[in-house]
Each structure stands twice: as C-alpha cells, then as structure tokens.
Write a protein that holds these residues in place. Structure first.
Motif, PDB file in Angstrom:
ATOM      1  N   LEU A 172      -4.447 -47.106   8.516  1.00 50.76           N
ATOM      2  CA  LEU A 172      -4.034 -46.153   7.756  1.00 50.76           C
ATOM      3  C   LEU A 172      -2.692 -46.079   7.393  1.00 50.76           C
ATOM      4  N   THR A 173      -1.800 -46.997   8.215  1.00 52.14           N
ATOM      5  CA  THR A 173      -0.201 -46.927   7.871  1.00 52.14           C
ATOM      6  C   THR A 173       0.192 -47.429   6.107  1.00 52.14           C
ATOM      7  N   PRO A 174      -0.607 -48.492   5.742  1.00 54.62           N
ATOM      8  CA  PRO A 174      -0.417 -48.681   4.344  1.00 54.62           C
ATOM      9  C   PRO A 174      -0.267 -47.909   3.305  1.00 54.62           C
ATOM     10  N   GLN A 175      -1.409 -47.216   3.491  1.00 53.01           N
ATOM     11  CA  GLN A 175      -1.696 -46.017   2.490  1.00 53.01           C
ATOM     12  C   GLN A 175      -0.598 -44.775   2.444  1.00 53.01           C
ATOM     13  N   LEU A 176      -0.406 -44.569   3.664  1.00 52.92           N
ATOM     14  CA  LEU A 176       0.573 -43.493   3.893  1.00 52.92           C
ATOM     15  C   LEU A 176       1.858 -43.807   3.683  1.00 52.92           C
ATOM     16  N   THR A 177       2.310 -45.273   4.072  1.00 53.48           N
ATOM     17  CA  THR A 177       3.609 -45.706   3.717  1.00 53.48           C
ATOM     18  C   THR A 177       3.989 -46.074   2.353  1.00 53.48           C
ATOM     19  N   ASP A 178       2.770 -46.316   1.425  1.00 51.21           N
ATOM     20  CA  ASP A 178       3.078 -46.341  -0.014  1.00 51.21           C
ATOM     21  C   ASP A 178       3.458 -44.795  -0.479  1.00 51.21           C
ATOM     22  N   ARG A 179       2.834 -43.919   0.002  1.00 50.71           N
ATOM     23  CA  ARG A 179       2.972 -42.623  -0.685  1.00 50.71           C
ATOM     24  C   ARG A 179       4.448 -42.287  -0.423  1.00 50.71           C
ATOM     25  N   PHE A 180       4.882 -42.335   0.884  1.00 56.24           N
ATOM     26  CA  PHE A 180       6.293 -42.176   1.550  1.00 56.24           C
ATOM     27  C   PHE A 180       7.269 -42.899   0.790  1.00 56.24           C
ATOM     28  N   ARG A 181       7.121 -44.080   0.341  1.00 58.76           N
ATOM     29  CA  ARG A 181       8.026 -44.926  -0.128  1.00 58.76           C
ATOM     30  C   ARG A 181       8.081 -44.440  -1.494  1.00 58.76           C
ATOM     31  N   ALA A 182       7.098 -44.230  -2.169  1.00 55.69           N
ATOM     32  CA  ALA A 182       7.179 -43.606  -3.498  1.00 55.69           C
ATOM     33  C   ALA A 182       7.767 -42.534  -3.696  1.00 55.69           C
ATOM     34  N   ARG A 183       7.857 -41.618  -2.667  1.00 53.44           N
ATOM     35  CA  ARG A 183       8.712 -40.311  -2.669  1.00 53.44           C
ATOM     36  C   ARG A 183      10.464 -40.751  -2.170  1.00 53.44           C
ATOM     37  N   PHE A 184      10.273 -41.306  -1.064  1.00 53.75           N
ATOM     38  CA  PHE A 184      11.553 -41.596  -0.530  1.00 53.75           C
ATOM     39  C   PHE A 184      12.276 -42.888  -0.333  1.00 53.75           C
ATOM     40  N   GLY A 185      11.710 -43.837  -1.163  1.00 57.10           N
ATOM     41  CA  GLY A 185      12.178 -45.079  -1.275  1.00 57.10           C
ATOM     42  C   GLY A 185      12.530 -46.129  -0.084  1.00 57.10           C
ATOM     43  N   LYS A 186      13.772 -46.524   0.043  1.00 53.48           N
ATOM     44  CA  LYS A 186      14.127 -47.526   1.115  1.00 53.48           C
ATOM     45  C   LYS A 186      14.185 -46.816   2.578  1.00 53.48           C
ATOM     46  N   SER A 187      14.193 -45.576   2.555  1.00 51.46           N
ATOM     47  CA  SER A 187      14.338 -44.851   3.663  1.00 51.46           C
ATOM     48  C   SER A 187      13.318 -44.841   4.569  1.00 51.46           C
ATOM     49  N   VAL A 188      12.097 -45.298   3.975  1.00 53.13           N
ATOM     50  CA  VAL A 188      10.862 -45.262   4.897  1.00 53.13           C
ATOM     51  C   VAL A 188      10.951 -46.554   5.738  1.00 53.13           C
ATOM     52  N   ARG A 189      10.476 -46.537   7.019  1.00 54.26           N
ATOM     53  CA  ARG A 189      10.577 -47.616   7.860  1.00 54.26           C
ATOM     54  C   ARG A 189       8.926 -47.550   8.547  1.00 54.26           C
ATOM     55  N   VAL A 190       8.361 -48.551   9.043  1.00 58.91           N
ATOM     56  CA  VAL A 190       7.127 -48.545   9.557  1.00 58.91           C
ATOM     57  C   VAL A 190       7.209 -49.299  11.265  1.00 58.91           C
ATOM     58  N   TYR A 191       6.669 -48.612  11.737  1.00 62.76           N
ATOM     59  CA  TYR A 191       6.742 -49.361  13.206  1.00 62.76           C
ATOM     60  C   TYR A 191       5.406 -49.350  14.040  1.00 62.76           C
ATOM     61  N   HIS A 192       4.882 -50.471  14.146  1.00 65.40           N
ATOM     62  CA  HIS A 192       3.257 -50.556  14.981  1.00 65.40           C
ATOM     63  C   HIS A 192       3.327 -51.831  15.432  1.00 65.40           C
ATOM     64  N   SER A 193       2.137 -52.100  16.263  1.00 63.50           N
ATOM     65  CA  SER A 193       2.087 -53.608  16.920  1.00 63.50           C
ATOM     66  C   SER A 193       1.560 -54.563  16.160  1.00 63.50           C
ATOM     67  N   ALA A 194       1.439 -54.491  14.733  1.00 66.50           N
ATOM     68  CA  ALA A 194       0.777 -55.234  13.710  1.00 66.50           C
ATOM     69  C   ALA A 194       2.108 -56.014  13.246  1.00 66.50           C
ATOM     70  N   LEU A 195       3.361 -55.486  13.470  1.00 62.80           N
ATOM     71  CA  LEU A 195       4.339 -56.133  13.023  1.00 62.80           C
ATOM     72  C   LEU A 195       4.796 -57.229  14.050  1.00 62.80           C
ATOM     73  N   SER A 196       5.491 -58.323  13.535  1.00 67.22           N
ATOM     74  CA  SER A 196       5.803 -59.492  14.480  1.00 67.22           C
ATOM     75  C   SER A 196       6.970 -58.798  15.409  1.00 67.22           C
ATOM     76  N   ASP A 197       7.331 -59.499  16.619  1.00 65.60           N
ATOM     77  CA  ASP A 197       8.333 -58.971  17.468  1.00 65.60           C
ATOM     78  C   ASP A 197       9.800 -58.924  17.251  1.00 65.60           C
ATOM     79  N   GLY A 198      10.054 -59.835  15.966  1.00 64.33           N
ATOM     80  CA  GLY A 198      11.199 -59.860  15.319  1.00 64.33           C
ATOM     81  C   GLY A 198      11.415 -58.553  14.441  1.00 64.33           C
ATOM     82  N   GLU A 199      10.268 -57.911  13.665  1.00 63.44           N
ATOM     83  CA  GLU A 199      10.230 -56.941  12.656  1.00 63.44           C
ATOM     84  C   GLU A 199      10.410 -55.440  13.601  1.00 63.44           C
ATOM     85  N   ARG A 200       9.988 -55.508  14.559  1.00 61.33           N
ATOM     86  CA  ARG A 200       9.786 -54.480  15.487  1.00 61.33           C
ATOM     87  C   ARG A 200      11.271 -54.414  16.259  1.00 61.33           C
TER      88      ARG A 200
END
Length: 865
Positions: A353-381
């Motif tokens: 569900l994260t990509p779809q919601l992230t796209d809507r939030f980034r369309a509204r708030f731009g670069k201030s949106v971050r994502v954080y979940h276990s599918a990210l690499s350790d470095g990204e987290r």
C-alpha cells in the motif's frame, strides 16, 4: 529486570540535544559510562571506560566488548567517578560510537512502556525500534574444514553430528551460524563437540559490521581567478564545475567531460579543485505530478475542521465507507501542520500500500515525504532515520515499525486501515500492536491520533462509541448523532472518550457497489463444474466488451492447497511442519514445485506417490495460480496479472504491478488479501470473490470479524471511478451471518451481533487475553514445560486477591503443532472485564523455562491458532 534498574532520573537523561549543538570535546581525564548491552541474557546496566579521545552522550549507540563478543549498546548515563565496588583494572573500554543522538525527547519513556506492557526486556524493544545494523553483534559461526574429512566420514558419527555435517556440506561455503544449527538439529551441542574433536569443523566469531553513512568522492571548485596555467581540457573541466554551482560528484564529472582521473589530479595539484568524500543519502524516491487540494464534500469538511481544531491529544476514529475520501482528509489535515513546522506520521498495514499512498502524498507535499519500512535496504532505513532527527517538518509513511520513527516535532499520527492485523507483531518479541503504541506516543507528545477505516476493529469501535451508546443502539436500534462532541482540547491525561467521525457516503455521490451472493452448491447441482459461477463468467465477458477492468480475490497463493494420492489417500506434507505442501505451477523455464508456506521448505513435484508408487496424484483446492490458469483456459482474450507475495518479492514490484494495471496493461488483477488494504483502483468496475468460505470456518474467535472486514474491503475496490461497480461473491454458505451482513454492507449490525458473542465469552474487547507460546525441538520437553508453567500460573492466580477474575485455558498443542521442526504448545490466560488484574511475575515464569524451550508472551494476541 531492566526496569528495576532504570530510575526516572536515568530515563530522563535520554534526551536529545538539538542537532546543531556540538558534542563535548574528548575528555582529558578518565570517565565511565553505563550502557544497556544488546546480548541475550544480559541483565541491567554495565559500566565501561570511556577513552579520553572518545566523546559520547546518553542516547548514543556504542560498540563495546562483552565476553568474547563485540556487541551494540545504548549509552544511558555518564559517570565522573567509578562505583566503589568496581575495580578500575577490570573495566573494559568502549570500542567506538556507532551513531549519535538516536533518542528524541519522550522516546525513552515510550520504549520503557512498551517493554513493561508487553513483558519484554528493554533491549529487545530498543532493537526493534532502531534501524537494522546499529546494534551490531558478533555471532558464533561454524565452518567446515573439507580437506581433512575422510570418505564415508558420516558412518563414524552419532546422529546429531551427522546432521550438522550434512547441513554444512550442502551449503556452498560450508558455513552456518551456530544459532541456525541449534534450531535445526536436536542435540546440536553434542554433535558439534564430536566434529570439533575430530578437527572437521572450526568455530569462529564473525565481528559486527556497524551501519555507517555512505561516502562518495566529490569535486569542489576553489579557484577560478588565476587559471592562466591550465590546458584547454582542464579549463573545460573548470567551466563545467562553475556551471554546476562549483561542485559535482567525481564519477559524474569524469563522465560529463570524458576525461581521466589523472587530469583532475593535475588540477588538484595546481590548487584549482579539491577532491574529498561527501555523504550520499540513500533514500527511496519516486516522482509524482504536482497535485492541488480537492474540493471536499460536507462530511469531509466537518472531519477536517474537527481534527484541525484539536490542540492536543485526542483519539479520533474516522469511520468512512470505501471510496469516501479518507486520504484527502488526511492530506488536508496535515497541510496546516507542515506550515506550522510540525511533522506527520502515517502508518499503513502493508508495504504494497505504501507506493500508492506515497505517490499521492508526494504529489501534494513534494520532497518532504519519506518512507520507512522493512523492504528498504539497511542503508536506506539508516539514512531516513537520521533525516527524521533534523527537526525539519516532514511526512513519514511507513508500516508497523515506523511507529518508532524519531520525529522530534510530531503534530499528528495517522493509522490508515487501523483494523488490519498486520499492525500486530507476532514475532520476534516484543509482540506489540502499533495502534496501542501509537496511543501511548500520541499521549506522550500531546498530539491527535487518527484511526481510519471502513471496517474498524471492534476495539476501536467500542472505544469511540462507548459501551452505553452501544447498549442504547442495541435497545432502540436508532441512529444517534455523536459526531458533534466538543473537539476542545484534551490533555495527555484526559479521560474524555475518543471522537467518532463518520464519512457515510462516497465522494461525488458515487453509489456503493451492489453485492450479489452466488450459492456454489446450486451451481454444481446445475452442472457448472467451473470455479467461476455463471454470473461471474457473464460479468467477465461484459467487462471485456465494455473495455473495463476487474479484480478477482482468493485468499490463498499458489495453485492448489494440497496434493493427494487418489489410490491410497496419502497427502504430501512438509517434513518440518504439520501442514500439507502447496502446489505451485512451474514458471517459464522452471519446474512444478511443492512449497510449505510456513517454513519455506520446497521440493519438486513427484511423478509418483511416495507411499504406494501410484501415478494418480490429484491437486485439491485453489490459489491465485489456479485462478490464473482457469482464466487463460476459459477467457483466453483476457489479459491478467497476479498480485500476491510470490509476484511482489522484488524491490519495487508492488509499484510496478499496480502501475501496469493502472495503465491498462491488463484486464483482470488476481490477488490475495494484499488487494484489500486500501488500494485505490478507479478503473475497476467488477470484483469477484472466488471462495469466501475459506475465511469463515477458522477456529479463532476473530474469524468472523476478519472475514467481514476482508470481504467488505475487497468489495470496496469496485466502482471508485466514474462507472458504477458490482461485486459477485461466491460461497457454499450463503446463509452465514457474516455473508448476510456483507451483502447488506451493514457494519453496525455486524458489530452489534459480534459484540453479543464476545461479551458472553469474555473475549476482547469484552475481556483481555495473554497468550503464552512455547516451542522446542523435543515434543516431550515442550509438553512437560507447558504443563509445569500452567501449574505455576494456576497456583499464582489462586493466591491473587480475586482469583475468579481469571480463566486459564490449556496447556494445549497449537493448531499447527509443529512448524520448522519445532513443536508448539500454548497457554491462554483470559482476564475478565471490570476486574482488577494482578499479573504474575513474568521474569520468574521465564526462569522456569529450560533454555532449549522458546517462550513468547503475547499480550493482546490477534491470532490464537
């Protein structure tokens, strides 16, 4: 216990200073530091020497020696003097500071509360809360020495040693962690001693690899005024740097100018540029077209105005039907908070569900949106976590573990699809529920908590509506307007009930899709042996003719639930678990396989029955692969995509599949429960539920609630665009109360009926449960330990001031008695409502559990199977 050693003064010392505040300079005289060590069995605080050339503060993540290992630790407090009972020569020094200031204000109180409530050592909570890799720990590993092992060596070994040797020889590097071997082989200690005495294996410690910022070489222009002694090629490099603002990454500059690194080194020697390492942030990124706030319907307007009027902690249940615009309410609630310099935290149940919601939030708030979940690499987290600490207003979207995101100026916490069971962690400990932790965190930082869902959990429903209100509704069967409670501010200690806000209609007055229930018994009686009812077949054909799209839901992945011999009845089971193997169709260039969905075991599909040799093996049941196969046979003109955990394993696969479907690359999307979790597909007009019965008949008191929520949610994928939708629900139990409630799409009637049942049996939310899960390699030891612990618990409860307020069920084998070679037993403690609770000393209970037995204490379990 940890908590007995951590005084309020110690806890309050874990406060982060502003990131711009400098750290103290290295000390000129010896100092000591008390730390919480990340090592199994380590209790309390440990004292270490802080070297004069190393500066640290409470809240830092350290690397320290502990026994023969190098482990992670959390700095608790600095000491000017060594305790008199400690010998200075025995104090070992801190190795390094892994990361600084990882605990924002109130964070320590939150972790301590999680540890206390969920009966878990504090360091385990810290480990779950922090990004992976920060609390590094060396681990013992066993490595094969193949050149000294004689032929036929296994004949000389006892059983455990044979098994270890076989595992190591089957592994490409001949190397496994000792922890893994212990879980796989019963009596592993004896087997390892045998192999080491013979010199066939060796034991070693693998040091931890701490997470560090990523560095990359950058070229910076420092002088362009006196460039008379440069060649034309060198001048071109300087001009490119100037046009790029005076700085570029080294590799990017080399590729742009098509020059070698020696040319740049010459410019460095002449003093025109400098090459130095710079940090590169590893962040998940995506681009979305800018979006503007949408016009709100009256119910949305009321919800936004009510929430934005809140000035402190308040819990809000936003109960909106599918397609009612809850996400837009979230967006317009967050916008003014960002303008005030505050941040927002949004939790979703699934990574998909994260990509779809992230796209809507980034369309509204731009670069201030971050994502954080276990599918990210350790470095990204790790990098995302550090960015959260900078205090800048931002929006963080994540799954369950993101509830610990260290946002220092948090203005709101939102749980989307708050009813979803994915918010509860089953293992490893702590078995926390993100909704409960979110409530505590919102109270601590004094901000609103919004729980959004079309099918709220009964716990949230009861909390928001109130027991008396429910009784009134049951008695009068009348709607009562409770949306106009005064939203005036609540304090963290306020006892005001949660607010209830309703979005009863879809946006743009779109109708809810009608749900047609098909009795599959009648289909069979009338000669239809297809997995598709005649009504669904007709709907699929019409959908294709009209150029529309559809979704087919089935609750299992794979092709067939199990494989059985038609001659002798033998069922192919997992050798490590008490479950049947699921048949998976071969992929292109692959082979047919049987897989266990519990431990991951897999094997090729046999040509003959392993028991009797008969070639007549039959596949029973249906999964997503079977639906895809039948679609290709009956509707070859339909283009289909499969959306389940098998097809979304790769990073970015969720976004890629949904994007392909949204762009019209497929007519039908076949999927599992992942389809039900808030995904917005406006082009879908048809939803088909292939087999609702698999959700209904489970030996779990929550089965009806989960079935109702899943079916309503998947039905809600239809008709969210301009064209009306329809839902076809296939079942062999059309008169089941859940199916009837789903057909009417009547949440209130279902909730009231289910609460009557829960209240009669004292199940949540009309009572409290604590589940003890025991597992081990030896069936007898697990059973005897479960019986001993149950007897100890009974004795404790009988001595309590109100023994009648408890009910102890078990011990009993788990519904699946063996998983991954480990036998499982359970004990269920039921605490009756409106009674004082005197829980046992869980530390003493754990001490009675042998080391070979794993004990998990699950407070407020969602699953008891």
């Amino acid at each position: 216990m940890y908590q007995s050693l951590l005084t309020p003064a110690v806890r309050s010392s874990i406060i982060v200073t502003e990131s711009k505040a400098p750290y103290p300079a290295p000390m000129s005289k010896p100092h000591w530091i008390e730390v919480l060590v990340d090592c199994p069995g380590a209790q309390g605080l440990y004292t270490y020497l802080l070297p004069c050339d190393l500066a640290a503060q409470p809240g830092d993540i350290l690397s320290v020696p502990f026994g023969t290992q190098q482990v992670g630790a959390v700095a608790i407090r600095l000491l000017d003097q060594l305790p008199i009972d400690l010998e200075p020569s025995a104090i070992r020094p801190v190795e390094d500071v892994v990361s600084r200031a990882f605990f924002p204000p109130t964070y320590w109180d939150l972790l301590q509360r999680v540890a206390d409530y969920y009966c878990t050592p504090l360091i385990q909570v810290v480990r779950v809360a922090l990004p992976p890799g920060l609390l590094g720990r060396s681990q013992r590993r066993i490595r094969l020495i193949p050149n000294v092992i004689p032929d036929g060596a296994s004949a000389f070994l006892q059983s455990a040693a044979q098994q270890i040797l076989t595992l190591l020889q089957a592994q490409k590097q001949g190397d496994y962690s000792w922890h893994y071997l212990q879980r796989q082989v019963r009596g592993a200690n004896r087997g390892l001693r045998d192999l080491m005495q013979r010199g066939w294996v060796e034991s070693y410690l693998e040091p931890p690899a701490p997470m560090r910022p990523k560095q990359q070489q950058a070229v910076t222009l420092i002088d362009l005024q006196h460039s008379d002694d440069v060649t034309p090629r060198q001048r071109e490099i300087l001009e490119v740097l100037k046009r790029q603002g005076g700085e570029m990454w080294l590799q990017e500059l080399l590729q742009t100018c098509q020059v070698s690194s020696s040319t740049l080194k010459t410019l460095v020697q002449k003093g025109y540029v400098v090459i130095q390492p710079r940090e590169v942030l590893r962040l998940e990124t995506s681009s979305s077209a800018p979006d503007q706030p949408k016009s709100l319907i009256p119910a949305q307007t009321e919800a936004v105005s009510t929430i934005t009027a809140l000035k402190g902690f308040a819990q809000v249940l936003l109960h909106g039907v599918t397609g009612s615009g809850k996400t837009e309410v979230y967006l317009q609630t967050i916008a003014p908070l960002l303008a005030q310099g505050k941040s927002a935290l949004i939790l979703v149940p699934e990574i998909g569900l994260t990509p779809q919601l992230t796209d809507r939030f980034r369309a509204r708030f731009g670069k201030s949106v971050r994502v954080y979940h276990s599918a990210l690499s350790d470095g990204e987290r790790y990098d995302t976590w550090r960015l959260m600490l900078n205090g800048m207003p931002q929006v963080v979207i994540g799954t369950r573990s993101a509830i610990f995101a260290p946002l220092p100026n948090l203005g709101v916490i939102i749980l989307d699809e708050e009813h979803d069971g994915s918010f509860k962690q089953d293992q490893p400990a702590p078995c926390y529920h993100a909704r409960t932790v979110a409530q505590w965190r919102a109270e601590l930082i004094n901000c609103p908590l919004i729980l959004g869902s079309a099918t709220p959990s009964l716990e949230s429903w009861v909390a928001a509506i109130g027991d008396q209100e429910i009784e009134n509704r049951m008695a009068t069967d009348q709607e009562t307007d409770i949306t106009n409670r005064d939203p005036t501010i609540t304090t963290p200690n306020s006892k005001l009930p949660p607010l209830y806000l309703s979005l009863p209609q879809r946006i743009h007055a779109r109708p809810m899709p009608p749900i047609e229930v098909v009795d599959m018994r009648q289909e069979l009686q009338q000669g239809n042996r297809s997995i598709f009812s005649r009504s669904l077949q007709t709907a699929l054909q019409q959908m294709k003719e009209q150029g529309q799209q559809g979704v087919l839901f089935i609750h299992r992945r794979g092709h067939s639930t199990f494989v059985s011999c038609r001659s002798c009845g033998y069922v192919l089971d997992c050798p490590h678990c008490d479950v049947s193997l699921t048949y998976h169709q071969p992929q292109i260039g692959g082979y047919a396989s049987l897989r266990c969905h519990y431990c991951g075991y897999g094997q090729t599909h046999p040509q003959q029955c392993p028991a009797c040799g008969s070639p007549y093996l039959k596949h029973f049941g249906s999964g997503t692969q079977r639906v895809m196969q039948e679609l290709s046979l009956q509707f070859p003109e339909l283009r289909c995509l499969r959306f389940d955990s098998d097809t979304t394993r790769a990073k970015g696969a969720h976004r890629a599949l949904l994007t392909r479907f949204a762009q019209g690359d497929a007519d039908v999307l076949v999927g599992t429960q992942m389809l039900t979790k808030g995904i917005d597909l406006p082009q879908v007009t048809l939803v088909g539920v292939m087999a609702a019965d698999g959700l209904l008949h489970l030996a779990d008191f929550r089965a009806s609630e989960r079935a109702f929520q899943t079916l309503i949610q998947v039905a809600g994928r239809a008709g969210r665009g301009d064209d009306p939708g329809r839902v076809i629900l296939q079942t062999y139990s059309p008169n089941h109360s859940v199916i009837e409630a789903v057909k009417r799409q009547d949440y209130q009637a279902f909730a009231e009926s289910e609460l009557h049942y829960r209240e009669a049996l004292h199940y949540p939310p009309c009572g409290r449960l604590i589940l003890l899960r025991l597992s081990g390699m030896d069936a007898t030891t697990v059973r005897e330990t479960a019986e001993e612990l149950a007897q100890w618990l009974r004795s404790h409860l009988q001595r309590s001031s109100n023994p009648s307020s408890y009910e102890l069920l078990g011990p009993a084998p788990a519904s699946i008695a063996r998983v991954s070679r480990r036998y499982r037993w359970q004990i269920l403690l039921k605490c009756l409502p409106n009674s004082p609770v005197e829980l046992p000393d869980w530390g003493e209970l754990r001490s009675r559990c042998p080391t070979a037995i794993s004990l998990t204490i699950d407070v407020d379990p969602l699953h008891i199977l």
